[in-house]
Design a protein around this motif. Structure first.
Motif, PDB file in Angstrom:
ATOM      1  N   LEU A  47       0.828  -1.202   0.000  1.00 61.32           N
ATOM      2  CA  LEU A  47       0.000   0.000   0.000  1.00 61.32           C
ATOM      3  C   LEU A  47       0.862   1.252   0.000  1.00 61.32           C
ATOM      4  N   SER A  48       1.953   1.212   0.763  1.00 57.93           N
ATOM      5  CA  SER A  48       2.776   2.422   0.863  1.00 57.93           C
ATOM      6  C   SER A  48       3.463   2.730  -0.462  1.00 57.93           C
ATOM      7  N   ARG A  49       3.708   1.667  -1.244  1.00 59.12           N
ATOM      8  CA  ARG A  49       4.291   1.906  -2.573  1.00 59.12           C
ATOM      9  C   ARG A  49       3.295   2.642  -3.461  1.00 59.12           C
ATOM     10  N   ALA A  50       2.091   2.308  -3.348  1.00 66.82           N
ATOM     11  CA  ALA A  50       1.071   2.926  -4.198  1.00 66.82           C
ATOM     12  C   ALA A  50       0.752   4.359  -3.765  1.00 66.82           C
ATOM     13  N   LEU A  51       1.233   4.773  -2.600  1.00 63.57           N
ATOM     14  CA  LEU A  51       0.910   6.093  -2.063  1.00 63.57           C
ATOM     15  C   LEU A  51       1.752   7.163  -2.772  1.00 63.57           C
ATOM     16  N   PRO A  52       1.214   8.297  -3.354  1.00 62.00           N
ATOM     17  CA  PRO A  52       2.004   9.349  -4.030  1.00 62.00           C
ATOM     18  C   PRO A  52       2.805  10.171  -3.019  1.00 62.00           C
ATOM     19  N   ARG A  53       3.830  10.973  -3.551  1.00 65.29           N
ATOM     20  CA  ARG A  53       4.652  11.796  -2.662  1.00 65.29           C
ATOM     21  C   ARG A  53       3.793  12.932  -2.130  1.00 65.29           C
ATOM     22  N   PRO A  54       3.906  13.303  -0.901  1.00 61.91           N
ATOM     23  CA  PRO A  54       3.094  14.376  -0.324  1.00 61.91           C
ATOM     24  C   PRO A  54       3.312  15.698  -1.071  1.00 61.91           C
ATOM     25  N   ASP A  55       4.568  16.030  -1.467  1.00 64.90           N
ATOM     26  CA  ASP A  55       4.862  17.299  -2.142  1.00 64.90           C
ATOM     27  C   ASP A  55       4.079  17.434  -3.435  1.00 64.90           C
ATOM     28  N   SER A  56       4.080  16.318  -4.187  1.00 66.45           N
ATOM     29  CA  SER A  56       3.442  16.384  -5.493  1.00 66.45           C
ATOM     30  C   SER A  56       1.943  16.598  -5.361  1.00 66.45           C
ATOM     31  N   LEU A  57       1.397  16.143  -4.251  1.00 68.53           N
ATOM     32  CA  LEU A  57      -0.023  16.338  -4.042  1.00 68.53           C
ATOM     33  C   LEU A  57      -0.368  17.834  -3.928  1.00 68.53           C
ATOM     34  N   LEU A  58       0.613  18.666  -3.480  1.00 66.05           N
ATOM     35  CA  LEU A  58       0.332  20.064  -3.189  1.00 66.05           C
ATOM     36  C   LEU A  58       0.642  21.001  -4.360  1.00 66.05           C
ATOM     37  N   ASP A  59       1.331  20.506  -5.364  1.00 65.66           N
ATOM     38  CA  ASP A  59       1.792  21.371  -6.448  1.00 65.66           C
ATOM     39  C   ASP A  59       0.677  22.175  -7.092  1.00 65.66           C
ATOM     40  N   ARG A  60      -0.354  21.461  -7.563  1.00 66.50           N
ATOM     41  CA  ARG A  60      -1.422  22.144  -8.289  1.00 66.50           C
ATOM     42  C   ARG A  60      -2.199  23.122  -7.411  1.00 66.50           C
TER      43      ARG A  60
END
Lengths: 80, 511
Positions: free
Chosen positions: B308-321
């Motif tokens: 599951l943790s592999r499938a989790l995206p990077r926190p930073d990238s979540l905030l870019d947009r």
């Protein structure tokens, strides 16, 4: 699951409970925390059964009776 | 000399006791040891412990007696109705001039008689429900203390202890009993009851399982276990009981009432306890399964977590947009605010320009004019409405008049007068008609009555006996009375003929 304290269980009760506990743990459909509790209970039951099995001591005695046939006590019997 | 006249010459003379003793000797000498077959009749045990019973066949009865010491040695106690062979010696009982058999032993007359008796007992106990399956108590899986009722010596207890030792060594309490002979049944029953009477936690531990055992033997040897007291004690036992009497093919009464029947004593030990080593192996298996189940549970969860943790995206990238959108928005914000304020201000000043006192005054005067106009029209309209209503009322009142009613009343009155006049005339006519008829009738009455005749000069003669119509009657009467038109006149009884005299001319004319 029985609520009886393990220390008060007969061998047979502890045995049946242990089988149930192992079965429940093997099915794997319990929460992690519960599975640890199950394991602990299983270990306790196993200890209880083990203690009962270790208590396998032979001790033979004969009842002594008075002339009316009432028991007065016991006398150890050996060599049989 | 008369007294001795009938005495035989040289026959010896006995006393009663002498003769009784001689008979006893003769009987005991002749029947010192006999075996006799018969059916047991009434059995009675006296308080002294002696037993009295009868032996009988179709024709005769022999009284039997066994002393207390003999009774205690009996292998079989005689029971009423039992076919037996009794062994003993004949003797007499002088005080009652009685002969009797002193019985030393009683045997059932063959296996048939024994089995018949057993069958009878079995039926009786079965009828009482002592064999019922629901009476059986389950045996404990692993008894702590096992009570064994058997002979303390011999192979049976040895076999049981050996087998227990092999399987699962336990505490064993032996209650020694005689397993054959007269005492057997009594002792076995007492032992079962004794074990049940022990209190849990007492000085002598109370067994949680009983085994009643005996090795193989003849049916007579095993007979004690067919006795009713043994069967009843076993049935009443609260401690679960395994019976193991004789070989596999022997079935005794206790087997029917015990909670479990073992074919042999060894088998009883096998039924009594599980095999310890097997249990240890099983327990190890359970322990291993327990650990394995827990370990695999944790391992699986760990694996899942990693997946599951592999499938989790990077926190930073979540905030870019969102961050970019924020930038844009914050650029546009001050300009938008200024524009909004300006637009509102313009709208306000427009509204304030239109808002003036003259506008309000114009509205008020307009309303006032309209009000005055309505007021002017209000009063004539009301008057017109009233006069309309009055005209309508007048029209209706014209049509409403009393003249026709008065006319009707006058007419009615005239009709009534006319009718009254007619009624009166008719009534007067009717009344005068009735008066005329009445006068006519009265006249008729007057002419018909004798009073009128009297007025014309006739008279009526009365006597005490009534109206006198003949001379003979007048002569017979004691007194007469003549009735004229204007009253009556007595003529004295002394001269009736004289009194009658003035009348004859009148009377004669009458005739």
């Amino acid at each position: 699951m029985s609520n009886k304290p393990v220390a008060e269980m007969s061998f047979e009760e502890a045995m049946a409970e242990l089988e149930r506990t192992v079965g429940a743990l093997e099915r794997g459909d319990v929460a992690l925390e519960d599975s640890i509790k199950l394991y602990e209970r299983g270990a306790e039951l196993k200890k209880r059964c083990d203690a009962k099995l270790r208590e396998a001591e032979e001790k033979v005695a004969a009842i002594t009776t008075d002339k009316d046939g009432n028991p007065t006590g016991t006398t150890p019997v050996e060599g049989l | 000399m008369d007294m001795f006249e009938d005495a035989p010459g040289n026959t010896p003379e006995y006393t009663v006791s002498e003769l009784s003793g001689a008979v006893r000797r003769a009987i005991e000498g002749e029947f010192g040891h006999v075996r006799v077959r018969g059916e047991v009749g009434r059995v009675m045990v006296a308080r002294t412990g002696h037993m009295y019973f009868d032996l009988k066949d179709q024709r005769d009865v022999i009284a039997c007696v066994s002393w207390k010491g003999q009774v205690s040695k009996f292998r079989h106690r005689p029971e009423e109705g039992m076919e037996v062979i009794a062994t003993g010696r004949m003797t007499t009982f002088g005080p009652q001039s009685k002969y009797q058999l002193n019985v030393e032993s009683v045997e059932p007359a063959g296996a048939g008689a024994l089995m018949a008796m057993l069958e009878k007992r079995k039926k009786m106990l079965e009828a009482e429900g002592l064999f019922a399956a629901e009476r059986k108590t389950p045996l404990p899986y692993l008894p702590e203390v096992i009570g064994v009722v058997t002979s303390p010596t011999g192979a049976v207890i040895r076999d049981i202890l050996h087998r227990l030792r092999d399987r699962f060594p336990r505490k064993v309490l032996i209650w020694p009993v005689a397993v054959q002979g007269e005492a057997c049944a009594r002792q076995v029953a007492a032992a079962i009851e004794g074990f049940n009477r022990l209190s849990p936690g007492g000085a002598v531990p109370r067994p949680d399982l009983l085994i009643v055992a005996r090795g193989g033997g003849s049916i007579e040897d095993l007979w004690g276990f067919n006795e009713e007291i043994v069967a009843r004690a076993a049935a009443a036992s609260e401690i679960p009981l395994i019976s193991a009497v004789g070989h596999e093919t022997d079935t005794t009464l206790i087997d029917y009432v015990s909670d479990r029947r073992a074919p042999t004593p060894t088998a009883a030990a096998e039924i009594a306890v599980p095999v310890r080593l097997e249990l240890l192996t099983w327990l190890d298996g359970q322990g291993a399964r327990l650990s394995r189940a827990l370990t695999s549970g944790i391992t699986q969860r760990g694996q899942r977590l990693r997946d599951l943790s592999r499938a989790l995206p990077r926190p930073d990238s979540l905030l870019d947009r969102p961050r970019q959108r924020l930038d844009v928005a914050s650029d546009r914000l001050p300009a938008a605010l200024t524009r909004t304020v300006q637009a509102r201000r313009v709208a306000l000043s427009e509204a304030a320009g239109r808002l003036h006192p003259s506008t309000l005054r114009g509205m008020v005067s307009g309303r006032r004019d309209r009000f005055a106009l309505w007021q002017g029209r209000l009063s004539p309209a009301l008057l017109r409405a009233v006069s309309d209503k009055r005209n309508a009322l007048d029209r209706r009142a014209d049509r409403l008049s009393v003249t026709p009613i008065r006319r009707e009343i006058a007419q009615g009155r005239r009709d009534l007068d006319q009718l009254a006049q007619r009624f009166e005339a008719a009534a007067q006519r009717q009344v005068s008609g009735w008066a005329d008829r009445l006068a006519g009738l009265d006249r008729l009455r007057e002419t018909l009555g004798h009073k009128a005749t009297l007025a014309r000069g006739y008279a009526v003669v009365h006597s005490d006996a009534g109206l006198v119509t003949s001379k003979a009657a007048a002569e017979a009467a004691t007194g007469l009375e003549i009735e004229f038109a204007d009253g009556r006149m007595k003529i004295g009884g002394a001269a009736p003929k004289k009194a009658a005299k003035p009348k004859p001319p009148e009377q004669g004319s009458l005739f």
